[in-house]
Design a protein around this motif. Structure first.
Motif, PDB file in Angstrom:
ATOM      1  N   SER A   1       0.801  -1.212   0.000  1.00 39.74           N
ATOM      2  CA  SER A   1       0.000   0.000   0.000  1.00 39.74           C
ATOM      3  C   SER A   1       0.838   1.268   0.000  1.00 39.74           C
ATOM      4  CB  SER A   1      -0.937   0.006   1.217  1.00 39.74           C
ATOM      5  OG  SER A   1      -0.180  -0.018   2.397  1.00 39.74           O
ATOM      6  N   LEU A   2       2.136   1.117   0.272  1.00 41.09           N
ATOM      7  CA  LEU A   2       2.994   2.286   0.344  1.00 41.09           C
ATOM      8  C   LEU A   2       3.478   2.668  -1.043  1.00 41.09           C
ATOM      9  CD1 LEU A   2       5.090   1.379   3.466  1.00 41.09           C
ATOM     10  CD2 LEU A   2       3.347   3.137   3.319  1.00 41.09           C
ATOM     11  N   PRO A   3       3.564   3.960  -1.358  1.00 40.97           N
ATOM     12  CA  PRO A   3       4.023   4.373  -2.675  1.00 40.97           C
ATOM     13  C   PRO A   3       5.498   4.086  -2.867  1.00 40.97           C
ATOM     14  CG  PRO A   3       3.821   6.270  -1.240  1.00 40.97           C
ATOM     15  CD  PRO A   3       3.253   5.115  -0.483  1.00 40.97           C
ATOM     16  N   ARG A   4       5.887   3.855  -4.135  1.00 44.34           N
ATOM     17  CA  ARG A   4       7.303   3.633  -4.430  1.00 44.34           C
ATOM     18  C   ARG A   4       8.102   4.868  -4.024  1.00 44.34           C
ATOM     19  NH1 ARG A   4       9.999  -0.051  -6.919  1.00 44.34           N
ATOM     20  NH2 ARG A   4       8.106  -1.096  -7.600  1.00 44.34           N
ATOM     21  N   GLY A   5       9.197   4.611  -3.315  1.00 42.21           N
ATOM     22  CA  GLY A   5      10.014   5.722  -2.877  1.00 42.21           C
ATOM     23  C   GLY A   5       9.514   6.349  -1.587  1.00 42.21           C
ATOM     24  N   ALA A   6       8.655   5.607  -0.840  1.00 41.67           N
ATOM     25  CA  ALA A   6       8.109   6.161   0.388  1.00 41.67           C
ATOM     26  C   ALA A   6       9.245   6.553   1.330  1.00 41.67           C
ATOM     27  CB  ALA A   6       7.211   5.132   1.063  1.00 41.67           C
ATOM     28  N   ASP A   7       9.021   7.593   2.126  1.00 40.81           N
ATOM     29  CA  ASP A   7      10.020   8.054   3.079  1.00 40.81           C
ATOM     30  C   ASP A   7      10.221   7.029   4.176  1.00 40.81           C
ATOM     31  OD1 ASP A   7      10.354  10.406   1.704  1.00 40.81           O
ATOM     32  OD2 ASP A   7       8.795  11.455   2.830  1.00 40.81           O
ATOM     33  N   ILE A   8      11.305   7.203   4.906  1.00 43.73           N
ATOM     34  CA  ILE A   8      11.543   6.340   6.056  1.00 43.73           C
ATOM     35  C   ILE A   8      10.516   6.638   7.137  1.00 43.73           C
ATOM     36  CG2 ILE A   8      14.012   6.205   5.562  1.00 43.73           C
ATOM     37  CD1 ILE A   8      14.459   8.169   7.858  1.00 43.73           C
ATOM     38  N   ASN A   9      10.373   5.700   8.072  1.00 42.14           N
ATOM     39  CA  ASN A   9       9.502   5.899   9.236  1.00 42.14           C
ATOM     40  C   ASN A   9      10.377   6.343  10.399  1.00 42.14           C
ATOM     41  OD1 ASN A   9       8.104   2.868   8.096  1.00 42.14           O
ATOM     42  ND2 ASN A   9       7.160   4.866   7.773  1.00 42.14           N
ATOM     43  N   PRO A  10      10.449   7.644  10.703  1.00 40.34           N
ATOM     44  CA  PRO A  10      11.451   8.142  11.655  1.00 40.34           C
ATOM     45  C   PRO A  10      11.280   7.643  13.080  1.00 40.34           C
ATOM     46  CG  PRO A  10       9.934   9.898  10.996  1.00 40.34           C
ATOM     47  CD  PRO A  10       9.657   8.738  10.099  1.00 40.34           C
ATOM     48  N   LYS A  11      10.036   7.540  13.569  1.00 32.90           N
ATOM     49  CA  LYS A  11       9.857   7.126  14.971  1.00 32.90           C
ATOM     50  C   LYS A  11      10.317   5.697  15.210  1.00 32.90           C
ATOM     51  CE  LYS A  11       6.241  10.381  16.357  1.00 32.90           C
ATOM     52  NZ  LYS A  11       4.859  10.539  16.863  1.00 32.90           N
ATOM     53  N   PRO A  12       9.825   4.702  14.443  1.00 33.20           N
ATOM     54  CA  PRO A  12      10.340   3.343  14.674  1.00 33.20           C
ATOM     55  C   PRO A  12      11.826   3.208  14.370  1.00 33.20           C
ATOM     56  CG  PRO A  12       8.864   3.407  12.767  1.00 33.20           C
ATOM     57  CD  PRO A  12       8.714   4.709  13.471  1.00 33.20           C
ATOM     58  N   LEU A  13      12.332   4.011  13.426  1.00 32.05           N
ATOM     59  CA  LEU A  13      13.769   3.999  13.140  1.00 32.05           C
ATOM     60  C   LEU A  13      14.554   4.440  14.367  1.00 32.05           C
ATOM     61  CD1 LEU A  13      16.155   3.747  11.164  1.00 32.05           C
ATOM     62  CD2 LEU A  13      15.717   6.121  10.487  1.00 32.05           C
ATOM     63  N   GLY A  14      14.132   5.532  14.973  1.00 29.42           N
ATOM     64  CA  GLY A  14      14.808   6.037  16.161  1.00 29.42           C
ATOM     65  C   GLY A  14      14.716   5.078  17.327  1.00 29.42           C
ATOM     66  N   ILE A  15      13.527   4.477  17.502  1.00 28.05           N
ATOM     67  CA  ILE A  15      13.339   3.524  18.601  1.00 28.05           C
ATOM     68  C   ILE A  15      14.237   2.304  18.414  1.00 28.05           C
ATOM     69  CG2 ILE A  15      11.689   1.917  19.647  1.00 28.05           C
ATOM     70  CD1 ILE A  15       9.509   4.030  19.072  1.00 28.05           C
ATOM     71  N   ALA A  16      14.277   1.772  17.179  1.00 24.15           N
ATOM     72  CA  ALA A  16      15.101   0.590  16.908  1.00 24.15           C
ATOM     73  C   ALA A  16      16.574   0.886  17.144  1.00 24.15           C
ATOM     74  CB  ALA A  16      14.872   0.112  15.478  1.00 24.15           C
ATOM     75  N   LEU A  17      17.053   2.009  16.641  1.00 24.89           N
ATOM     76  CA  LEU A  17      18.457   2.372  16.839  1.00 24.89           C
ATOM     77  C   LEU A  17      18.781   2.530  18.319  1.00 24.89           C
ATOM     78  CD1 LEU A  17      19.101   4.957  13.968  1.00 24.89           C
ATOM     79  CD2 LEU A  17      20.280   2.773  14.294  1.00 24.89           C
ATOM     80  N   LEU A  18      17.898   3.215  19.043  1.00 20.08           N
ATOM     81  CA  LEU A  18      18.120   3.437  20.476  1.00 20.08           C
ATOM     82  C   LEU A  18      18.179   2.114  21.226  1.00 20.08           C
ATOM     83  CD1 LEU A  18      18.367   5.412  22.842  1.00 20.08           C
ATOM     84  CD2 LEU A  18      15.866   5.414  23.000  1.00 20.08           C
ATOM     85  N   LEU A  19      17.243   1.208  20.932  1.00 24.02           N
ATOM     86  CA  LEU A  19      17.208  -0.068  21.634  1.00 24.02           C
ATOM     87  C   LEU A  19      18.421  -0.935  21.297  1.00 24.02           C
ATOM     88  CD1 LEU A  19      13.408  -0.975  21.380  1.00 24.02           C
ATOM     89  CD2 LEU A  19      14.670  -0.194  23.406  1.00 24.02           C
ATOM     90  N   ILE A  20      18.882  -0.871  20.061  1.00 25.11           N
ATOM     91  CA  ILE A  20      20.080  -1.638  19.682  1.00 25.11           C
ATOM     92  C   ILE A  20      21.305  -1.113  20.421  1.00 25.11           C
ATOM     93  CG2 ILE A  20      21.669  -2.141  17.782  1.00 25.11           C
ATOM     94  CD1 ILE A  20      19.170  -2.188  15.937  1.00 25.11           C
TER      95      ILE A  20
END
Length: 405
Positions: A8-27
């Motif tokens: 359902s997401l368009p080609r070239g969709a932007d990143i998802n900043p909140k889950p990206l930040g959460i994942a990086l922080l938890l790692i």
């Protein structure tokens, strides 16, 4: 994987900043915590797990879907990628396992008995792969990628795993061979040549079948949605295969044994059972020295658990980078029932078979274990049967494009 919202997401969709930040922080926090409380090797293995999750997601490297599209439609690109993975794997693993050391540290393979329990367990696991919607690694990385249905599969996977540990004395009493290492039995060079020959034969068969069915080899390439596909995905299947081999070899170097997944599920289930008053510590399976120690220790001390959690977070990171982290909470009832049934079979079957698509198939074969080959045959048969069952639960059998499980 209808609940992993990608189409359902368009080609070239932007990143998802909140889950990206959460994942990086938890790692980062997870690696720091493990380094402080357990040791640097555990922290490094946690990061390796995160990299495995990223590679699995970005390459959509699915063991289950690769087998299903070959069974249903004769397309073998996924299977050929697995053969490349295994061919490179034995080239790296066999010399180290033959020597018994790697970078000056002792190493050992995942070599287990081959017998009745492996045949039955791997067949069950194969059915569970198709109904549950993923294998062991697939379940973890799709959970991390935002698939809500796969959370149900994972919970059932854990339940099936701990139930199986209660029954292990019966299954291990059935006829089986002692653990056989092809490296030790045949020698390094003959073992390599034998394995490479079988990998080549399997790849050749997929080519013949695919050309007969389609008249040509079908190009599985997915057009990248971003200008930087190595960061955002998707990766070519072969790139994913090589990444998994290298990271498995890193696991061998750091932990002294290859990558595994499902022993942690049994451990989590046993600890949860203890929490509600079930005395799992008295069960024969959990009375052995190694298993008793794992049950008594914090989860953070278990290498497999640490890596599994890393895989989930790495996949979350990858999904956010791809702009595809979008959990869907409405799942059809029949699909949920399949997730429960499939997850229970995955968990139960993995214990009987001494591992899953990672511990028995991937790491078992690159360890030179005979039981890994027996697992492959029995699990593939289970996948044939499971593929036939999918439509009964409203699950798709892809004939155009494979999914990522």
């Amino acid at each position: 994987m209808s609940t992993l919202a990608t189409s359902s997401l368009p080609r070239g969709a932007d990143i998802n900043p909140k889950p990206l930040g959460i994942a990086l922080l938890l790692i980062v926090l997870g690696a720091w915590y493990l380094a402080q409380t357990v040791g640097a090797k555990h922290a490094a293995l946690f990061v390796v797990g995160a990299l495995l999750g990223l590679a699995l997601y970005h390459a959509a490297f699915g063991f289950m879907s690769a087998w299903r599209v070959f069974i249903a439609d004769g397309r073998g690109a996924g299977l050929r990628a697995q053969m490349i993975m295994l061919a490179v794997g034995v080239a790296l693993f066999f010399p180290a396992l033959s020597a018994g050391t790697l970078f000056g540290n002792p190493v050992t393979g995942l070599v287990s008995p081959a017998g009745t329990s492996v045949i039955i367990g791997a067949f069950m696991f194969g059915i569970g792969m198709q109904l549950g919607g993923g294998c062991a690694s697939g379940t973890l990385y799709t959970v991390g990628g935002g698939s809500t249905r796969m959370i149900v599969t994972l919970l059932a996977f854990i339940t099936g795993s701990v139930i199986a540990t209660a029954h292990m004395p019966f299954w291990t009493s059935l006829p089986q061979l002692k653990p056989v290492s092809l490296v030790k039995t045949l020698g390094l060079a003959p073992a390599l040549l034998l394995n490479w020959s079988v990998f080549a034969l399997i790849a050749f068969v997929t080519v013949v079948v695919e050309k007969r069915r389609h008249g040509r080899l079908v190009d599985p390439t997915v057009r990248p949605a971003h200008r930087s596909p190595w960061l955002h995905g998707p990766w070519p299947l072969v790139a994913g295969a090589i990444a998994l081999v290298v990271l498995n070899f890193a696991t061998l170097a750091l932990s002294g044994r290859p990558w595994g997944v499902t022993s942690a599920f049994a451990l989590w289930g046993a600890k949860a059972a203890q929490a509600i008053g079930i005395d799992t510590a008295s069960w024969t399976y959990w009375s052995t020295k190694a298993n008793a120690a794992a049950l008594a220790a914090p989860v953070s001390h278990d290498v497999t658990s640490v890596m599994d959690i890393g895989i989930v977070l790495g996949a979350m990171l990858a999904a956010a980078l791809a702009g595809r982290y979008a959990p869907v909470w409405r799942v059809p009832l029949r699909s949920l029932l399949a997730a429960v049934a499939g997850g229970l079979m995955l968990g139960y079957g993995a214990r009987l078979a001494y591992g899953c698509n990672i511990g028995a198939y991937f790491s078992g074969i690159v360890s030179g274990s005979l039981h890994g080959w027996l697992w492959l045959v029995a699990a593939f048969a289970g996948n044939v049967f499971g593929t036939r069952l999918r439509p009964l639960f409203g699950l798709e059998v892809e004939r155009v494009k494979p999914s990522g499980c």
